[in-house]
Design an enzyme around this catalytic site. Structure first.
Site, short mmCIF file in Angstrom:
data_model
loop_
_atom_site.label_atom_id
_atom_site.label_comp_id
_atom_site.label_asym_id
_atom_site.label_seq_id
_atom_site.Cartn_x
_atom_site.Cartn_y
_atom_site.Cartn_z
N HIS A 55 -44.11 -57.46 51.32
CA HIS A 55 -45.19 -58.33 50.84
C HIS A 55 -45.12 -59.71 51.50
O HIS A 55 -44.06 -60.14 51.99
CB HIS A 55 -45.09 -58.49 49.32
CG HIS A 55 -43.80 -59.12 48.86
ND1 HIS A 55 -43.58 -60.48 48.91
CD2 HIS A 55 -42.68 -58.57 48.37
CE1 HIS A 55 -42.37 -60.74 48.47
NE2 HIS A 55 -41.79 -59.60 48.12
N GLU B 53 -39.27 -53.91 43.50
CA GLU B 53 -38.00 -54.55 43.86
C GLU B 53 -36.92 -54.12 42.86
O GLU B 53 -37.23 -53.66 41.76
CB GLU B 53 -38.18 -56.08 43.85
CG GLU B 53 -36.97 -56.90 44.26
CD GLU B 53 -36.47 -56.57 45.65
OE1 GLU B 53 -35.74 -55.55 45.78
OE2 GLU B 53 -36.77 -57.31 46.60
#
Length: 217
Positions: free
Chosen positions: A14, A87
């Site tokens: 990202h 994550e």
């Protein structure tokens, strides 16, 4: 029918968030892109506009899904969301600066820095995962998408930790070895899956993030 065409994966981290910029640990906390991250997502989408992908998938955290949406808008592909691509969950470390973690949780921080892959994290808003639990989750997700789409080209937008896991899986690195490779925001990292085996093609491409260079005028 046996498919000899390798499955191609562009694994993308990202774009930048305000917390990335100040080294504040995010984990499962849902922090969106900052202005620089939005610029990176647009630049990434523009650079990949000429490439054909069959499948676009992203973590469900907004910093990844916002980055992926820029790609989807440019390519017209639908965006699939997969929470397994999140994550690592860092439990009580989440929301803290690295310096604050070291001060508040000295033992757990030392174990983390020493790469204790089964080290437990202090509880917080979310329940932490060991690195081994996280590695299994992230690799299962990526291998799963590859297995479901043999011979196709996938764009997967995830997080630094997920990229680290897939890099380790491709190179057969022990989970205990230090992370001596860079994991860059909005980088494109390419892999193929051939006969069920993951191979690294290229790592850490961020050429698209440089401001456009004008020819000599």
């Amino acid at each position: 029918m046996h498919n000899d065409t390798p499955t191609r994966i562009a694994l993308i981290r990202h774009g930048e968030t305000a917390w990335n910029a100040e080294r504040r640990l995010q984990g499962h906390l849902d922090i969106g892109l900052n202005a620089e991250g939005r610029r990176q997502a647009r630049a990434l989408a523009a650079s990949l506009a000429g490439e054909r992908f069959d499948v676009l998938v992203s973590s469900d955290l907004s910093r990844a899904s916002q980055t992926a949406k820029a790609l989807g808008d440019a390519s017209g592909l639908p965006l699939y969301i997969d929470g397994r691509l999140r994550e690592r969950c860092y439990g009580g470390f989440e929301g803290l600066l690295y310096a604050e973690i070291a001060e508040r949780f000295p033992q757990a921080f030392a174990a983390w820095q020493a790469r204790d892959v089964d080290g437990q994290l202090p509880p917080g808003q979310n329940k932490g995962e060991t690195f081994r639990q996280f590695y299994d989750r992230a690799t299962d997700a990526v291998f799963g998408w590859a297995a479901d789409n043999p011979g196709k080209s996938l764009a997967i937008v995830a997080h630094g930790g997920v990229l680290e896991c897939i890099y380790r899986a491709a190179l057969g690195l022990s989970l205990e070895t230090p992370r001596d490779f860079k994991v860059l925001n909005a980088s494109v990292n390419r892999f193929v899956v051939r006969d069920g085996k993951l191979e690294l093609v290229s790592w850490g491409d961020v050429a698209h993030l440089q401001p456009a260079v004008l020819d000599d005028i």
